[in-house]
Scaffold this active site. Structure first.
Site, mmCIF file in Angstrom:
data_model
loop_
_atom_site.group_PDB
_atom_site.id
_atom_site.type_symbol
_atom_site.label_atom_id
_atom_site.label_comp_id
_atom_site.label_asym_id
_atom_site.label_seq_id
_atom_site.Cartn_x
_atom_site.Cartn_y
_atom_site.Cartn_z
ATOM 1 N N GLN B 436 0.810 -1.280 0.130
ATOM 2 C CA GLN B 436 0.039 -0.230 -0.234
ATOM 3 C C GLN B 436 0.676 1.574 0.048
ATOM 4 O O GLN B 436 2.379 1.303 0.656
ATOM 5 C CB GLN B 436 -0.982 -0.031 1.142
ATOM 6 C CG GLN B 436 -0.483 -0.104 2.548
ATOM 7 C CD GLN B 436 -1.470 -0.149 3.328
ATOM 8 O OE1 GLN B 436 -2.812 0.042 3.442
ATOM 9 N NE2 GLN B 436 -1.068 -0.485 4.885
ATOM 10 N N GLU B 437 0.136 2.085 -0.609
ATOM 11 C CA GLU B 437 0.555 3.521 -0.752
ATOM 12 C C GLU B 437 2.007 3.485 -1.900
ATOM 13 O O GLU B 437 2.981 3.997 -1.469
ATOM 14 C CB GLU B 437 1.189 4.429 1.025
ATOM 15 C CG GLU B 437 0.498 4.601 1.770
ATOM 16 C CD GLU B 437 -0.673 5.891 0.946
ATOM 17 O OE1 GLU B 437 0.296 6.610 0.496
ATOM 18 O OE2 GLU B 437 -1.648 5.984 1.928
ATOM 19 N N GLY B 438 1.738 2.954 -2.723
ATOM 20 C CA GLY B 438 2.476 2.481 -3.283
ATOM 21 C C GLY B 438 3.623 1.732 -3.722
ATOM 22 O O GLY B 438 4.610 1.701 -2.283
#
Lengths: 588, 588
Positions: B436-438
């Protein structure tokens, strides 16, 4: 849901072209055609019978209801298909109800089972292991009663070793056995983590139990092996009285839900001694190389399945653009496979899986040759190789299997983390392989502390010679000259490190434990590199151009991106035990 | 069940002695005493409120019943405790309902939350992020309405970006928005993987939604940011009408069960524009460094919890004997901690966690200084550092967090694989952080493709100078001379590799993707080593002898066994894109 196509072409290529299994084994009737036929039939079975039950195996799992384990939907039918095909007893002699096939084909069988439904594997592997143990060590009467029933899948089996306070350290086993006046034995105690301890697949379950006879010495030299059936066979060999052994608990686990993991209570259960008193561990350890190789295949098989599903997704999923500009400008985005980092993951998976497959099958061949080699010398050499490489393969394959499943799951992003798509199941399922049949730290100790030094380093010396002579044999091939040179350097580095570590260990045995895991990985990478040279040599000798391109590309990946890790591991392995041991226990 | 003791002493030591946070920030009222008080209060809260709910969070998880998500037992009460303590709004200004504390203390907060109950973190982090985004970008009216309600925990929040066919590639967002004649907006579309999309903890939920206005350009330059509340606030600022946004599905995941992960349908939902049209991504990305740092803390926090529980088990569990002979001869076996390989795992965990803690807190300080530094120059320098190190920390910490949880689980053997003991939950929970978050592959591209090259390499140049000057400052300390020298070499190697890779990338941008992940790890190891030099320097300057011994021993481990990996990663990073790209897509 996961898909799986059994890699029967690659397995057959390795068996027939890379390893020349039929030639090596020299058995009557074992031809390349037979090998290909067996592999292809097993592949079909795994695709058709196991892939469809894998998801329910995880989602539904096993249940303990009123003292009886219910296995997941479809497991019983799938087991029956394998039994009916004769695959459980495939490596046993005909007189034991088997087919007399070599172990190396059982390696192929288990790789494909692990890919298609990892948690199903023990239902097949355990009766195989029990049958082999009993065929080797039990009296004629016990053998005649139990082995054919196991070979044909009529009865299942377990291996009962672990106890609540005794995992790695079998010397702590507290389960006791005593001999009754009629010569029979009874067993009392609690065993935990017993795979297949109970199930509803077979009409009977044959427990092989390590226990301590009254008055036996403490430690591992006081352990005896018993056969303790769920139902005591009656005089005609059928199902008799229910024995006093029962599952009292089913473990909830991270994964691996399809196999029941039971706590078993033996409450004066009737049992029969297998082999000599106090020699139980030796009898059980007949199976250790094979059992550890099967655990290695959990890592390998899961990684193959993970690779296939990640590659499929990477070709289908449109997301982002090639770093050099759109490659599929008419689509809203390029497929993931245009990204170097996605290819890094996929090629990394293949470098492990295809090289590892060859190494596992080679190891299976050594197990065969250790029993059926034509001379004492050949049997000893094969036995040495099997002993030396088993901890390497068990540990490295389970580690790399987990890493590979995890990185292939990463290709799927958030869609890999949710349960629906099955990628995360592979990670959870194969995690067990790093633990069971001797945790990986123990494998590393086994390698450095025992296998490398045994008989004055005989096995290690022979292994170095084997690798060098294989590299010599490929020296004329331009494509692999540079790889061979680098592999020789790496082999030399491992050799230097081996001497250094063993030298230090003369003063401090903790050097073995400090070096172990990194040393083992360096060793394993060299072994994989050796297999890649053999694979590429065989591919170059063949006329399949696509195979040649693929194998050259994956080998290139291996030598560019995996082999260079050897040096770093050896630096760490030689960094000294004091780094780990200097701090007092309470401060670590 | 897992236990957790918040490492408040170490966090305070790093904040006050290693980083001199109060001195760096120079804020009125921010003393070392205040910092220690805050850390200790948060630690208490995490131990008392979160550790007890962590297990149910996993075992029971969230449920979607009649269109409403039910969170696990205890989550609502725990949230209330954090809200009542003022910890949600801790970093907001007083006028927004906050406490005006620096971000660096929020880093400490989230590390401890992630250790105690990882899946609880988003319930705190999301309203924090939403409040900060709205405080920066929303009109005065929206800000006044929403921010205080978020700051005080009255309302929750989500970030709605991902869609079924759009994860990494936000340019593909299809959710649409249109302006009504009264100036308001409505949003239509489907968002997936929305953390906290629905929950029963707060009376209202504020969705921040990326959507495309009618007629807006394709790609990321056509995205606008909207605030879209579950209940439209009425004129007095209370709860008004139910808005047309609802959860239609709850994902079943590998772990991270305590946070609801929803598919959300926006069906003409009323919404308000935040900031300028088509500038939504810029507004959302205000939060990106902080959000990624919090994800890094999922890895770090889980690893701390895993370390504590593995260390505890290693001291208690009796199994096997020291390789040099029994150390506790009167017991039936020695504790696991006598084994070098077990210590390798534990010290490895500490080398990451304690060094990483310092690096994360340093990064938090840079985020503060990028906003509140006293000069333009100081703010720019801090902003550069934050931008440069964020992808490194996000990616490396989530990778090492997962590896650490996994190796600490290995210490428990089979007892780690069963669910009862909680070790496997840590592995499953923290796995999300790599995604998550890239996803981590994207972080590596961000580092090499953007952050390193930005402004002619200004940030990277400044970072090298910073590390060198810190090493100079410690040059008088005998204990770390050799480590400093090795670290300088490693830094130099990274610098050489940087130039080499960027040079190649001028002709082929795939070199960035090919190098990315290994380059990032090498960079990150150097950054960790730098922190270890600072930690040891601070420990040597203090008078706590136990701390000095421990920090020296863990640093020694780091420099002996972790830093040597840098060279191998750089070899791989420079092995060339052709190795990955040569094979046609269909053959990979």
């Amino acid at each position: 849901m996961l898909t799986y196509r059994a890699p029967t072409r690659d397995i057959s290529f390795i068996l027939t072209k890379v390893l020349n299994a039929s030639g090596c084994l020299g058995r009557d009737g074992l031809s390349d055609d037979l090998i290909e036929g067996v592999v292809s039939e097993i592949g079909r079975l795994c695709e058709n019978e196991l892939t469809p039950i894998n998801r329910d195996g995880d989602e539904i799992g096993c249940e303990l209801i009123d003292g009886v384990v219910r296995t997941p939907p479809g497991f019983k039918d799938a087991f029956r298909s394998f039994a009916n095909g004769g695959w459980i007893g495939m490596c046993l002699d005909a007189e034991d109800g088997g087919q007399g096939l070599p172990e190396v084909l059982n390696v192929a069988l288990h790789e494909m089972i692990m890919s298609a439904c990892l948690s199903f594997g023990d239902y097949i592997g355990l009766p195989q292991a029990a049958a082999k143990t009993l065929a080797h060590h039990a009296s004629g009467e016990l053998r005649g009663l139990y082995v054919p029933n196991l070979a044909t899948g009529r009865w299942g089996a377990t291996m009962c070793m672990t106890e609540p306070s005794c995992g790695t350290d079998l010397g702590l086993i507290a389960t006791s056995a005593k001999q009754l006046s009629d010569g029979r034995y009874t067993v009392n105690g609690t065993k935990i983590f017993i795979s297949g301890g109970d199930q509803d697949i077979t009409e009977n379950i044959v427990h092989l139990v390590l226990a301590r006879l009254e008055g036996a010495p403490a430690g591992i030299k006081g352990l005896s092996l018993f056969v303790c059936p769920k139902f005591v066979p009656n005089e005609s060999g059928g199902i008799g009285d229910r024995n006093a052994v029962r599952p009292v608990r089913l473990e909830k686990k991270m994964g691996y839900h399809g196999i029941s993991t039971c706590e078993m209570v033996f409450d004066g259960a009737a049992a029969w001694l297998v082999g000599e008193p106090n020699r139980g561990l030796a009898a059980m350890f007949t199976m250790v190389n094979t059992a550890r190789l099967l655990v290695a295949l959990q890592g390998l098989g899961a990684a193959e399945a993970a690779y296939q599903n990640a590659a499929h997704y990477a070709r289908e999923r449109l997301q982002g653009r090639s770093l050099n500009g759109p490659l599929f400008a008419s689509q809203k985005a390029d497929p993931l496979i245009v990204h170097p980092d996605v290819r890094r993951i996929l090629l990394g998976a293949r470098a492990f899986v295809e090289g590892g497959r060859a190494l596992a099958l080679w190891l299976g061949l050594q197990i065969d040759l250790s029993e059926s080699g034509q001379t004492d010398e050949a049997r000893t050499a094969a036995s040495d190789f099997a002993a030396l490489l088993t901890p390497v393969v068990k540990s490295m394959f389970s580690d790399l299997g987990f890493e590979t499943c995890n990185s292939c799951m990463q290709v799927w992003g958030g869609h890999g983390y949710i349960r629906d798509n099955g990628m995360e199941q592979l990670v959870r399922d194969c995690r067990i392989a790093q633990i069971q049949e001797g945790a990986n730290g123990i494998q590393a100790l086994d390698l450095l502390g025992r296998k490398i030094t045994a008989e004055n380093g005989r096995a290690w010396g022979a292994f170095k010679n084997l690798v060098r002579s294989d590299l010599d044999a490929s020296a004329h091939l331009d494509e692999i000259k540079e790889w061979s040179a680098r592999l020789l350097c790496a082999l030399e580095s491992v050799d230097v490190a081996t001497r250094d570590i063993l030298q230090r260990a003369q003063h401090d045995r903790n050097e073995l434990g400090s070096a172990g895991v990194d040393y083992l990985r360096a060793f394993g990478l060299v072994a994989l590199g050796w297999m890649w040279v053999r694979i590429v040599s065989a591919a170059l000798a063949g006329d399949d151009k696509a195979r040649r391109s693929e194998k050259l590309a994956v080998a290139r990946f291996f030598f560019a991106r995996e082999l260079p890790k050897v040096e770093g591991h050896l630096v760490v392995a030689q960094s000294g035990a004091d780094v780990l041991m200097a701090l007092p226990s309470e401060m670590v």
